[in-house]
Design a protein around this motif. Sequence first.
Motif, PDB file in Angstrom:
ATOM      1  N   UNK A  77      11.081   5.765   4.143  1.00  0.00           N
ATOM      2  CA  UNK A  77      11.559   6.819   5.451  1.00  0.00           C
ATOM      3  C   UNK A  77      12.719   6.078   5.581  1.00  0.00           C
ATOM      4  N   UNK A  95       8.305  14.468  14.779  1.00  0.00           N
ATOM      5  CA  UNK A  95       9.182  14.472  14.284  1.00  0.00           C
ATOM      6  C   UNK A  95      10.345  15.076  15.990  1.00  0.00           C
ATOM      7  N   UNK A 131       3.165  15.680  12.148  1.00  0.00           N
ATOM      8  CA  UNK A 131       2.635  16.047  10.281  1.00  0.00           C
ATOM      9  C   UNK A 131       2.001  14.235  10.018  1.00  0.00           C
ATOM     10  N   UNK A 142       0.790  -1.369  -0.313  1.00  0.00           N
ATOM     11  CA  UNK A 142      -0.354  -0.033  -0.114  1.00  0.00           C
ATOM     12  C   UNK A 142       1.158   1.244  -0.168  1.00  0.00           C
ATOM     13  N   UNK A 143       0.515   2.100  -0.497  1.00  0.00           N
ATOM     14  CA  UNK A 143       1.262   3.657   0.117  1.00  0.00           C
ATOM     15  C   UNK A 143       1.545   4.233   0.794  1.00  0.00           C
ATOM     16  N   UNK A 144       0.945   4.269   2.060  1.00  0.00           N
ATOM     17  CA  UNK A 144       1.637   3.618   3.687  1.00  0.00           C
ATOM     18  C   UNK A 144       2.067   3.045   3.667  1.00  0.00           C
ATOM     19  N   UNK A 185       9.983  13.586   4.522  1.00  0.00           N
ATOM     20  CA  UNK A 185       8.345  12.886   4.909  1.00  0.00           C
ATOM     21  C   UNK A 185       7.549  13.487   4.114  1.00  0.00           C
ATOM     22  N   UNK A 186       7.749  14.714   3.010  1.00  0.00           N
ATOM     23  CA  UNK A 186       7.034  15.035   2.340  1.00  0.00           C
ATOM     24  C   UNK A 186       7.088  14.910   0.997  1.00  0.00           C
ATOM     25  N   UNK A 213      14.519  18.690  12.432  1.00  0.00           N
ATOM     26  CA  UNK A 213      13.387  18.255  11.924  1.00  0.00           C
ATOM     27  C   UNK A 213      13.024  18.589  10.904  1.00  0.00           C
ATOM     28  N   UNK A 227       2.583   8.093  -3.328  1.00  0.00           N
ATOM     29  CA  UNK A 227       1.082   7.665  -4.152  1.00  0.00           C
ATOM     30  C   UNK A 227       1.528   8.137  -5.102  1.00  0.00           C
ATOM     31  N   UNK A 283      -1.706   9.212   3.046  1.00  0.00           N
ATOM     32  CA  UNK A 283      -1.276   8.267   1.172  1.00  0.00           C
ATOM     33  C   UNK A 283      -2.125   6.970   1.293  1.00  0.00           C
ATOM     34  N   UNK A 295      -4.941   5.622   3.831  1.00  0.00           N
ATOM     35  CA  UNK A 295      -4.804   6.043   5.097  1.00  0.00           C
ATOM     36  C   UNK A 295      -3.722   7.148   5.327  1.00  0.00           C
ATOM     37  N   UNK A 335       0.410   8.572   7.060  1.00  0.00           N
ATOM     38  CA  UNK A 335       0.657   7.862   8.067  1.00  0.00           C
ATOM     39  C   UNK A 335       1.295   9.383   8.816  1.00  0.00           C
ATOM     40  N   UNK A 378       5.585   4.531   1.866  1.00  0.00           N
ATOM     41  CA  UNK A 378       6.109   6.195   2.752  1.00  0.00           C
ATOM     42  C   UNK A 378       6.937   5.344   3.647  1.00  0.00           C
ATOM     43  N   UNK A 379       7.092   4.771   4.772  1.00  0.00           N
ATOM     44  CA  UNK A 379       7.376   3.922   5.383  1.00  0.00           C
ATOM     45  C   UNK A 379       8.569   2.952   5.652  1.00  0.00           C
ATOM     46  N   UNK A 410       6.674   6.964  13.594  1.00  0.00           N
ATOM     47  CA  UNK A 410       5.549   7.625  12.994  1.00  0.00           C
ATOM     48  C   UNK A 410       4.665   6.272  12.718  1.00  0.00           C
ATOM     49  N   UNK A 448      14.270  16.645   8.165  1.00  0.00           N
ATOM     50  CA  UNK A 448      12.910  15.515   7.899  1.00  0.00           C
ATOM     51  C   UNK A 448      11.974  15.453   7.889  1.00  0.00           C
ATOM     52  N   UNK A 449      10.525  17.131   8.835  1.00  0.00           N
ATOM     53  CA  UNK A 449       9.675  16.662   7.719  1.00  0.00           C
ATOM     54  C   UNK A 449      10.099  16.973   5.958  1.00  0.00           C
TER      55      UNK A 449
END
Lengths: 285, 90
Positions: A225, B27, B14, A216-218, A243-244, A236, A251, B18, B21, B23, A221-222, B32, A239-240
């Motif tokens: 990362x 920070x 944040x 899955x996209x989720x 993540x963005x 931070x 997606x 996705x 869902x 995520x 993503x993890x 996560x 990291x932000x």
Amino acid sequence: MTRLALDPPRVQPPVPSRPFRHIAAQDGSTWAEYYREPAGAYLLRFPGLADFRVSTDLEQVTCVPAPGAGEEACRNTFASQVLPAIMDKRGHTVVHASCVEVDGAAVLFVGDSGRGKSTLAASLARAGHRLLSDDGVRVEAADSMLRAHPREASLRLWPDSAAAVLPGAYAAAHAGAKSRIAAQGHIEFCERPIAVRAAYFLGDGAAAVPAIVPMTPAESLVAWMGQCYLLDTDDRLALASQFERLSGMSNRLASHRLDYPRRFEALAVVRTAILDHLGRGAIAG
Amino acid sequence: MNAGDRLVVPQHVMARVVGDEYVILDLETGTYYGLDAVGARVWSLLAEGVALDAICDRLVEEYDVAREQARSDVASLIEALRERGLLGLR
């Protein structure tokens, strides 16, 4: 662009502060320690190999090799570890992956060191799919698509992989540790950025036959990362930003888990499974 | 927590959609968390500042769930999120 300057070798002096990041080698010894320096500079120490000082503006990296460390090893570490972390801090995404071109689009093989990224990419390259990178791929969002950027035209393989996948090139390379192999003439390189079609996260080799499972996209993503470079884990903003960027990527890009037995003689079957999977049109975008 | 309390997403948290869902990234700790489709729906309503009762109304409408069940599910999700510092009180 970040410039690398090589200073004369020097014994690595003790650092008065504590590292904010410690990276262990597979045998448990210290492989790297990252320190903060005054005014936002960084010291990235690879014990026994080199100290890399990163300037505050990220423009300049000064490498001081440890006595006895080779220049090529220092340059490789700069290219494979230091530069990707700096690129991330500059807002670019570099993923721990190898990359080949299949039917004009980039396919990524993602995973930790030792998972077989380079061997799989070399095997596909040997079968006529041009290589963009054997380790470390910059992925950039461009309009509605993602583009993979080629790295230098070379390949790093352990001697057993090299002997199995590129016997001709291996004969010309020196044996020993994982070393860069002059693969020119044996495989072709893609030297321009191309659209990314799919990503495969490599499993641990427990599968008896090649297995491809969608993520899955989720989940992806993890997983992404964990497969990116980050200069300062306490930064931070960085990291932000990462993540963005990676949530956008997750997606847009179809990701799969790929596992297969890690035997060189099984590589042909693995290649067929991947090409069939890509060819079935199972992958959107 | 009282009926009049308003929940807010702290600045160090944040969340990104996705697929279907969410995520969530803390920070401060670099940790996560994933929310499934229903959790994601609740999160997006919370983030819009929708009141608890109204969130339950929406779940009853959208997911064919009994009101009591919706209320208890939302309460446990909020508690779990607050325990982890992913939601705060305004």
